[in-house]
Design an enzyme around this catalytic site. Structure first.
Site, PDB file in Angstrom:
ATOM      1  N   ARG A  59       0.464  -2.565  15.026  1.00 41.12           N
ATOM      2  CA  ARG A  59       0.434  -2.359  16.483  1.00 41.12           C
ATOM      3  C   ARG A  59      -0.734  -1.451  16.867  1.00 41.12           C
ATOM      4  O   ARG A  59      -0.907  -0.376  16.265  1.00 41.12           O
ATOM      5  CB  ARG A  59       1.738  -1.694  16.980  1.00 41.12           C
ATOM      6  N   HIS A  73      -8.190  -1.058   6.398  1.00 35.39           N
ATOM      7  CA  HIS A  73      -8.514  -2.277   7.131  1.00 35.39           C
ATOM      8  C   HIS A  73      -9.196  -3.267   6.181  1.00 35.39           C
ATOM      9  O   HIS A  73     -10.174  -2.911   5.518  1.00 35.39           O
ATOM     10  CB  HIS A  73      -9.429  -1.956   8.307  1.00 35.39           C
ATOM     11  N   ASN A 119      -6.280   4.832   8.171  1.00 36.22           N
ATOM     12  CA  ASN A 119      -5.900   3.417   8.190  1.00 36.22           C
ATOM     13  C   ASN A 119      -6.637   2.701   7.070  1.00 36.22           C
ATOM     14  O   ASN A 119      -7.717   3.124   6.657  1.00 36.22           O
ATOM     15  CB  ASN A 119      -6.291   2.796   9.536  1.00 36.22           C
ATOM     16  N   ASN A 163       0.830  -1.214   0.000  1.00 40.63           N
ATOM     17  CA  ASN A 163       0.000   0.000   0.000  1.00 40.63           C
ATOM     18  C   ASN A 163       0.860   1.258   0.000  1.00 40.63           C
ATOM     19  O   ASN A 163       0.527   2.242  -0.655  1.00 40.63           O
ATOM     20  CB  ASN A 163      -0.954  -0.007   1.197  1.00 40.63           C
ATOM     21  N   GLU A 220      -7.270  -2.485  -2.460  1.00 44.84           N
ATOM     22  CA  GLU A 220      -6.615  -1.580  -1.511  1.00 44.84           C
ATOM     23  C   GLU A 220      -5.750  -0.574  -2.259  1.00 44.84           C
ATOM     24  O   GLU A 220      -5.726   0.609  -1.950  1.00 44.84           O
ATOM     25  CB  GLU A 220      -5.728  -2.377  -0.540  1.00 44.84           C
ATOM     26  N   ASP A 248     -10.317   0.268  14.759  1.00 45.70           N
ATOM     27  CA  ASP A 248     -11.051   0.096  13.499  1.00 45.70           C
ATOM     28  C   ASP A 248     -12.467   0.676  13.586  1.00 45.70           C
ATOM     29  O   ASP A 248     -13.371   0.218  12.897  1.00 45.70           O
ATOM     30  CB  ASP A 248     -11.109  -1.382  13.083  1.00 45.70           C
TER      31      ASP A 248
HETATM   32  N1  NHR Z   1      -4.974   2.017  16.868  1.00 45.25           N
HETATM   33  C1  NHR Z   1      -6.094   2.645  17.227  1.00 45.25           C
HETATM   34  N2  NHR Z   1      -6.095   3.251  18.412  1.00 45.25           N
HETATM   35  N3  NHR Z   1      -7.187   2.709  16.436  1.00 45.25           N
HETATM   36  C2  NHR Z   1      -7.183   2.071  15.254  1.00 45.25           C
HETATM   37  O1  NHR Z   1      -8.268   2.125  14.503  1.00 45.25           O
HETATM   38  C3  NHR Z   1      -6.027   1.364  14.833  1.00 45.25           C
HETATM   39  C4  NHR Z   1      -4.921   1.362  15.698  1.00 45.25           C
HETATM   40  C5  NHR Z   1      -3.758   0.663  15.353  1.00 45.25           C
HETATM   41  C6  NHR Z   1      -3.704  -0.064  14.205  1.00 45.25           C
HETATM   42  C7  NHR Z   1      -4.776  -1.027  12.200  1.00 45.25           C
HETATM   43  C8  NHR Z   1      -5.640  -2.234  12.557  1.00 45.25           C
HETATM   44  C9  NHR Z   1      -6.277  -2.881  11.363  1.00 45.25           C
HETATM   45  O2  NHR Z   1      -6.518  -2.237  10.349  1.00 45.25           O
HETATM   46  C10 NHR Z   1      -4.819  -0.104  13.360  1.00 45.25           C
HETATM   47  C11 NHR Z   1      -5.970   0.623  13.655  1.00 45.25           C
HETATM   48  C12 NHR Z   1      -3.247  -4.317  14.612  1.00 45.25           C
HETATM   49  C13 NHR Z   1      -4.102  -4.969  15.482  1.00 45.25           C
HETATM   50  C14 NHR Z   1      -3.563  -5.900  16.555  1.00 45.25           C
HETATM   51  O3  NHR Z   1      -4.325  -6.590  17.215  1.00 45.25           O
HETATM   52  C15 NHR Z   1      -5.448  -4.727  15.371  1.00 45.25           C
HETATM   53  C16 NHR Z   1      -5.930  -3.847  14.415  1.00 45.25           C
HETATM   54  C17 NHR Z   1      -5.063  -3.179  13.563  1.00 45.25           C
HETATM   55  C18 NHR Z   1      -3.725  -3.429  13.649  1.00 45.25           C
HETATM   56  N4  NHR Z   1      -2.237  -5.906  16.776  1.00 45.25           N
HETATM   57  C19 NHR Z   1      -1.548  -6.700  17.800  1.00 45.25           C
HETATM   58  C20 NHR Z   1      -1.205  -5.797  19.019  1.00 45.25           C
HETATM   59  O4  NHR Z   1      -1.095  -6.366  20.110  1.00 45.25           O
HETATM   60  C21 NHR Z   1      -0.227  -7.219  17.322  1.00 45.25           C
HETATM   61  C22 NHR Z   1      -0.317  -8.051  16.079  1.00 45.25           C
HETATM   62  C23 NHR Z   1       1.031  -8.229  15.404  1.00 45.25           C
HETATM   63  O5  NHR Z   1       2.052  -7.604  15.818  1.00 45.25           O
HETATM   64  O6  NHR Z   1       1.069  -8.971  14.394  1.00 45.25           O
HETATM   65  O7  NHR Z   1      -0.985  -4.593  18.860  1.00 45.25           O
HETATM   66  O8  NHR Z   1      -6.657  -4.070  11.439  1.00 45.25           O
HETATM   67  C1  GAR Z   2      -3.160  -4.985   3.942  1.00 37.57           C
HETATM   68  O1  GAR Z   2      -3.959  -5.995   3.417  1.00 37.57           O
HETATM   69  C2  GAR Z   2      -3.899  -4.198   5.003  1.00 37.57           C
HETATM   70  O2  GAR Z   2      -5.253  -4.056   4.706  1.00 37.57           O
HETATM   71  C3  GAR Z   2      -3.700  -5.087   6.181  1.00 37.57           C
HETATM   72  O3  GAR Z   2      -2.386  -5.556   6.080  1.00 37.57           O
HETATM   73  C4  GAR Z   2      -2.005  -5.619   4.718  1.00 37.57           C
HETATM   74  C5  GAR Z   2      -0.717  -4.872   4.531  1.00 37.57           C
HETATM   75  O4  GAR Z   2      -0.236  -5.036   3.250  1.00 37.57           O
HETATM   76  N1  GAR Z   2      -3.854  -4.378   7.385  1.00 37.57           N
HETATM   77  C6  GAR Z   2      -4.150  -4.977   8.500  1.00 37.57           C
HETATM   78  O5  GAR Z   2      -4.416  -6.159   8.560  1.00 37.57           O
HETATM   79  C7  GAR Z   2      -4.131  -4.089   9.710  1.00 37.57           C
HETATM   80  N2  GAR Z   2      -4.367  -4.894  10.841  1.00 37.57           N
HETATM   81  P1  GAR Z   2       0.972  -4.145   2.722  1.00 37.57           P
HETATM   82  O6  GAR Z   2       2.050  -4.158   3.790  1.00 37.57           O
HETATM   83  O7  GAR Z   2       1.432  -4.856   1.496  1.00 37.57           O
HETATM   84  O8  GAR Z   2       0.448  -2.779   2.442  1.00 37.57           O
END
Ligand code: NHR
Ligand code: GAR
Length: 230
Positions: A108, A126, A124, A31, A191, A162
């Site tokens: 994160r 998602h 973001n 992305n 995306e 999200d």
């Molecule tokens: N933070 C907030 N406060 N609000 C949002 O809407 C966020 C955010 C941080 C990231 C991206 C999100 C997604 O699009 C995002 C949106 C990671 C996790 C997660 O559970 C959940 C949602 C998203 C990104 N992460 C774990 C954690 O403990 C770690 C997972 C890993 O490292 O692989 O942070 O989905």
């Molecule tokens: C994308 O599919 C995005 O929607 C998703 O991770 C991929 C990243 O791809 N995001 C999440 O799942 C956030 N939790 P990229 O690194 O090739 O852009």
């Protein structure tokens, strides 16, 4: 005073004037590449000031370097708490004084003080049709539920994971025989279309957040986000 004198010791006027974007990644960075391509071909009238990554081994770092984009690594494993990591990440981001922070596969969860700092200027992407399937493993969850449609959402980031106001959604069909990988690939293609559009709108001043609404040209965007139905 000449323009040269005014800009002595800093960036050329053209560069400084463009809206500055910082992109946060954790993985492959496709992305980020889609947005960088749209900047390069003039579709997005801004500049990627830096790409910041929390995983030292992420393939996206090299992709940014290949495009002459500044990179920084802020490794979450080096910090004792989420709060400490977020403070370090804020310091790294604020070096560039960005107009927009773009989460592009950033994995994160961010603390409230981080989210508040970039309120109304953090997007973001998602991989689900929010509000369905917040959090992780969205493709498998859509398959397990037997959904006929799946997709991806660009939204403003708020404290609710999200849960911030939606900007654009792209819908894709789910086919018999799909697995999480085939579905993810179909979503990924979309995306790379919708994220550059949302960033372009923001950079052009057309996309804003007011209260709990996303607005385009001063009009409230409906809860689903503007929909690209495929
Ligand atoms: N933070 C907030 N406060 N609000 C949002 O809407 C966020 C955010 C941080 C990231 C991206 C999100 C997604 O699009 C995002 C949106 C990671 C996790 C997660 O559970 C959940 C949602 C998203 C990104 N992460 C774990 C954690 O403990 C770690 C997972 C890993 O490292 O692989 O942070 O989905
Ligand atoms: C994308 O599919 C995005 O929607 C998703 O991770 C991929 C990243 O791809 N995001 C999440 O799942 C956030 N939790 P990229 O690194 O090739 O852009």
């Amino acid at each position: 005073m000449s323009v040269d004198t005014l800009n002595a010791g800093s960036l050329p006027a053209e560069k400084e004037d463009k809206p500055q974007i910082v992109v946060l990644i954790s993985g492959s960075g496709s992305n980020m590449v889609a947005i960088a391509d749209a900047v390069k071909n003039g579709d997005i009238d801004g500049e990627i000031a830096a790409v910041i990554c929390n995983r030292p081994e992420a393939p996206g770092i090299q992709k940014a370097k290949d495009r002459d984009i500044e990179t920084q690594i802020v490794d979450h494993k080096e910090f004792a708490s989420r709060e400490d990591f977020d403070v370090a990440l804020m310091r790294a981001i604020d070096e560039y004084q960005p107009d927009l922070v773009v989460l592009a596969g950033f994995m994160r969860i961010l603390t409230p003080s981080f989210v508040i700092r970039y309120h109304g200027r953090m997007l973001n992407i998602h991989p689900s049709l929010l509000p369905k399937y917040q959090g992780l493993n969205t493709h498998q969850r859509a398959l397990d539920a037997g959904d006929e449609k799946h997709g991806v959402t660009v939204h403003f980031v708020t404290e609710e994971l999200d849960g911030g106001p939606n900007v654009i959604q792209a819908v894709v069909p789910v086919y018999d025989g799909d697995d999480a990988t085939s579905l993810q690939q179909r979503v990924h293609t979309q995306e790379h279309i919708i994220y550059p559009i949302a960033v372009k709108w923001f950079v052009n001043g057309r996309l804003t957040m007011k209260g709990c609404n996303a607005m385009l040209d001063g009009n409230v965007i409906p809860n689903t986000g503007l929909r690209l139905d495929l």
